[in-house]
Design an enzyme around this catalytic site. Structure first.
Site, PDB file in Angstrom:
ATOM      1  N   SER A  48     -20.200   5.993  -0.350  1.00  0.00           N
ATOM      2  CA  SER A  48     -21.491   6.059   0.335  1.00  0.00           C
ATOM      3  C   SER A  48     -21.729   4.923   1.309  1.00  0.00           C
ATOM      4  CB  SER A  48     -22.618   6.077  -0.705  1.00  0.00           C
ATOM      5  OG  SER A  48     -22.582   4.906  -1.490  1.00  0.00           O
ATOM      6  N   VAL A  70       4.672   1.166  -5.557  1.00  0.00           N
ATOM      7  CA  VAL A  70       5.377   0.418  -6.589  1.00  0.00           C
ATOM      8  C   VAL A  70       5.600   1.308  -7.811  1.00  0.00           C
ATOM      9  CG1 VAL A  70       5.292  -1.582  -8.121  1.00  0.00           C
ATOM     10  CG2 VAL A  70       4.391  -1.755  -5.793  1.00  0.00           C
ATOM     11  N   ILE A 123     -22.808   1.966   0.663  1.00  0.00           N
ATOM     12  CA  ILE A 123     -24.002   1.204   0.287  1.00  0.00           C
ATOM     13  C   ILE A 123     -23.600  -0.154  -0.276  1.00  0.00           C
ATOM     14  CG2 ILE A 123     -26.017   1.129  -1.241  1.00  0.00           C
ATOM     15  CD1 ILE A 123     -25.973   4.221  -1.182  1.00  0.00           C
ATOM     16  N   THR A 134     -11.910   3.696  -0.842  1.00  0.00           N
ATOM     17  CA  THR A 134     -12.592   2.833   0.133  1.00  0.00           C
ATOM     18  C   THR A 134     -13.117   3.622   1.318  1.00  0.00           C
ATOM     19  OG1 THR A 134     -11.299   0.886  -0.499  1.00  0.00           O
ATOM     20  CG2 THR A 134     -12.269   0.863   1.693  1.00  0.00           C
ATOM     21  N   GLU A 185       0.843  -1.192   0.000  1.00  0.00           N
ATOM     22  CA  GLU A 185       0.000   0.000   0.000  1.00  0.00           C
ATOM     23  C   GLU A 185       0.880   1.244   0.000  1.00  0.00           C
ATOM     24  OE1 GLU A 185      -2.361   3.018   0.008  1.00  0.00           O
ATOM     25  OE2 GLU A 185      -3.144   0.996  -0.341  1.00  0.00           O
ATOM     26  N   HIS A 213     -24.918  -2.569  -2.597  1.00  0.00           N
ATOM     27  CA  HIS A 213     -25.971  -2.604  -3.609  1.00  0.00           C
ATOM     28  C   HIS A 213     -26.508  -4.008  -3.821  1.00  0.00           C
ATOM     29  CE1 HIS A 213     -25.557   1.584  -4.949  1.00  0.00           C
ATOM     30  NE2 HIS A 213     -24.267   1.430  -4.659  1.00  0.00           N
TER      31      HIS A 213
END
Length: 299
Positions: free
Chosen positions: A47, A174, A49, A43, A33, A51
């Site tokens: 929202s 990277v 949600i 991330t 990361e 789905h």
């Protein structure tokens, strides 16, 4: 130089989920990361949600993953002690012209295998959600939709993966991937380097750039930002379900119990209390500004 079986480039929800899954097997995995923690990009800024799966084009990988992922989250969230609510969703029609859009989404959902879909009249929708505006003439109800804390979910997946042996390498941007025998070498600008038999590109909005480090340029990712109007948590009982407005040419906005108002092109799906004052915040990307909506009694 450390050697791994699988190197995952990107510590967002996709990379964390893959690291979690690989933790079930005897595989030496590294999660790379570029930020100092997981879930530092899209991330943590969405929202939240979950789905149901009626929107993706039938027959696509997205359609299959959406429906399967929806079911998996309902199993994983309680096991990982992540905040999740299976509150269902409504796509509402504010005019008769919107009804064909609801039927189109319903048909897509049936083809995609979304369980429990229902087409409701305006009256039936208001019986479920009394705060819906009088202009609502119909709705598509999806009982499998939900809401989740995506940051908590990614963190829980990553923590479990690390406990199961995955190596987490933060601040590891990277900049070079080159073939090395039967595997690859991945290096940072600062000279850090690892070797891995397999490399998974989970770099999100930077996925095209990571691809180009090791493969021909075949696609571009063009990120887009959405804008949300968020209510204070004190207004969290306004509705129970996540509510969307039937989409037009632009992407519809939505409301869920964490606070988003369904609004599109001057149309509101709710009647909000006039007493709501200075509790709405507008988010665009990571920037926020406070808005005064007192007197907006036509919500």
């Amino acid at each position: 130089m450390q050697a791994y079986d699988v190197a995952i480039v990107g510590g967002g929800i996709t990379g964390c989920a893959l690291a979690f899954e690989l933790g079930r097997y005897r595989v030496k995995t590294a999660l790379l990361e570029r930020s100092n923690d997981v879930a530092a990009g899209a991330t943590r800024a969405n929202s939240g949600i979950v789905h149901a799966g009626y929107d993706p084009e039938p027959g696509t990988l997205m359609a299959r993953c959406n429906v399967e992922g929806n079911a998996l989250i309902r199993e994983l969230a309680p096991a990982l002690r992540v905040s999740y609510r299976n509150n269902g969703s409504l796509v509402v029609a504010l005019s008769e012209e919107d009804r064909p859009r609801l039927k189109n989404l319903f048909d897509r959902g049936i083809q995609n295998g979304v369980p429990g879909l229902e087409l409701l009249s305006g009256e039936e929708a208001r019986r479920r959600e009394p705060q819906l505006a009088a202009e609502v003439v119909g709705a598509l109800y999806a009982p499998t939709a939900g809401i989740i804390s995506p940051w908590e979910f990614a963190l829980a997946l990553a923590e479990t993966a690390v406990q199961n042996g995955c190596a987490f390498l933060p601040e590891y941007e990277v900049v070079s991937i080159r073939k090395d025998g039967e595997g690859f070498r991945l290096a940072t600008a600062g000279g850090r380097e690892i070797r891995s038999r397999f490399v998974v590109n989970a770099a999100g909005t930077h996925g095209d750039r990571v691809n180009d480090l090791v493969a021909p340029h075949t696609f571009d990712i063009r990120p887009s930002k959405g804008q949300y109007y968020l209510l204070d948590k004190a207004q969290g009982n306004l509705v129970g379900a996540t509510v969307f407005i039937a989409p037009e040419e632009t992407q519809a906005k939505n409301y869920n119990p964490q606070g988003t108002i369904a609004y599109e092109q001057g149309r509101f799906a709710f009647k909000l209390p006039v007493s709501v004052k200075k509790v709405v915040v507008s988010y665009l990307g990571y920037e926020a500004q406070t808005l005064d909506i007192s007197g907006k009694s036509n919500f």
